[in-house]
Design an enzyme around this catalytic site. Sequence first.
Site: not given
Lengths: 365, 365
Positions: B29, B31, B89-91, B196, B212, B241, B302
């Site tokens: 994990h 990003h 990038r997750a966000s 995610h 999250y 997480h 992460e």
Amino acid sequence: MEICRAGPNAPRKVPNDTQDTARMIIDIHGHYTTEPQALHDFRKRQLAGNSSPPAPDLGISDDELRTSVEPQLRLQKERGSDLTIFSPRASGMAHHLGTEAIGIEWSRVCNDLIHRISTLLPGNFAGAGQLPQHPGAPPKNCIPELERMVTELGFVGVNLNPDPSGGYWTGPPLTDPDWYPLYEKLCELDVPAMIHVSSSCNPNFHFTGAHYINADTTAFMQLLQGDLFKDFPKLRFVIPHGGGAVPFHWGRYRGLAQEMKKPLLADHLLGNVFFDTCVYHLPGIELLAKVIPVDNILFASEMLGAVKGIDPETAHHYDDVKRYVEQVEMLSVADRRKIFETNARRVYPRLDAKLTARASADRGH
Amino acid sequence: MEICRAGPNAPRKVPNDTQDTARMIIDIHGHYTTEPQALHDFRKRQLAGNSSPPAPDLGISDDELRTSVEPQLRLQKERGSDLTIFSPRASGMAHHLGTEAIGIEWSRVCNDLIHRISTLLPGNFAGAGQLPQHPGAPPKNCIPELERMVTELGFVGVNLNPDPSGGYWTGPPLTDPDWYPLYEKLCELDVPAMIHVSSSCNPNFHFTGAHYINADTTAFMQLLQGDLFKDFPKLRFVIPHGGGAVPFHWGRYRGLAQEMKKPLLADHLLGNVFFDTCVYHLPGIELLAKVIPVDNILFASEMLGAVKGIDPETAHHYDDVKRYVEQVEMLSVADRRKIFETNARRVYPRLDAKLTARASADRGH
């Protein structure tokens, strides 16, 4: 805007621990989930637009009320707890249903039943109330019922729903000034609020399996991001269900606070934020005890709540939380006394006053 | 509706543990949070309705890409991990912004960069992709990009957003048949999905501190309520997480499953649901190891993610998760090997195939 007076932070008072009262076990989180059918019938009629007979006359007798809480009394006896801070069914609040006027009537009806039960059985129950919150309505609209439940009904606490929309989170965060008038009144009355959502009308969120736990986590993070307790140093929030995900991710929250240049969590939040023990397995309670200071942990089981079954791994009920607290090796006798009694008396001073008065009266006999 | 073939459950395959490859540490994990400015600039132009120059020509050189991931490479070396499953990038996914067409272009651009990085540095990164999900759009619309990222770009996994609305949760739960065509394709391609979410446009939810973690908890509870893996026995989800609040409330989830007459969680979900170790303190990792079977725990940090600071309590970075895993006394050497490598190779078979092929090629030289 007037805010409640600053000064020594109420939760930091020396615990009322030296007085000559018998030691007791206080469960700060119980909901009235065994209501008589007449209450459910009333609610159905009310939401259908027909609330006759009028609310005060539900026709529920004192005997019916006593009978309805026999399961709780039996469990108190079997498990060895003394007094439960008792509030209306959390999922029943359903602030998103009906109009605001319906919600006000519903809150009064539910709170009145809690009041009657805690008057009938004052050694077993102390009242906490539901607020007539409504999606989109300003929280200050709840002040009349808050004042009534505390000053007239003798309640020691209140449940505050951080998401009256029922799972769509369309209102403002807890740090928004919209909430401030309600916080001023909580400070003035010196009652803590348990941050507790109600049922979920969002199919993504199972109420007890997702919405409750998410709300606990969300509330803590909102408080972490804000500086609410600078404005309200006496305000006290109890985050139920062990604080949601927060203790498990304590490193994440410490690290996020650090990146946001906030003080250490102990200074930023833990004078005002408390966690209950509604965590239904020993490893969870062990973690809670390991990362959260013992002064911030209040015993609770929410018995007759979300999880009523027997754990095949222990042959005991999942929600017999007292057993877990007793099994945590790192807790001293003094720590357990804080968790079981004195923290609750400190965070709920109106409960402490009741218990002190009762002990004094008992000595007089 | 055709669903992927039943049969021996993929996650129950014997781990590919006997082959003669060097032991390694796989972080599942990571990003790409150190993107060149040109990517951010493109996104701004894109959302402003002007995505020229066209997406493939962002003008980012291979040298720029190599330089951009130097922080990750340095941390891999310093902390002693080998390979990171690397995704956009997750966000940044932000499925709620722009039109669906914009989201499709954005996903291709982001996935292409991941592909270039994992091609430039195949020993350090394996690709995982973002899907062009869009609020209200059927998940099956993502199938072309899913196929492209796996079959053309060689990705080994994918991130699946359970709430493309960005914090209002207006779509259906993960168990809804709307998702089924996407699940069929995931099974067919034999790639797992990490559940995610992306950024939050709901002021109630801080992205890394609430959204999250809530999404992780929510996803698990949706799966608990449903019977998705009866229809998709080969489908594999990784909940990041540490599984949100789930391990901390493992007793609650076991009890809720019991009340819902579901099988034991081990049988109901743990053949298909896996948890990563993105939990940033030792007590949390200890709890995870205590309640979640070791076969279901995959190492992840992460790093260069949510929490980048140094923990004053340990003088180490919060997100140096490897240290915690190494400190958990109850884990044996064999357990740690599962967490660090073989579980990842089992859950991500396309990664295993890559690593096996590379080892084989190395032996050939």
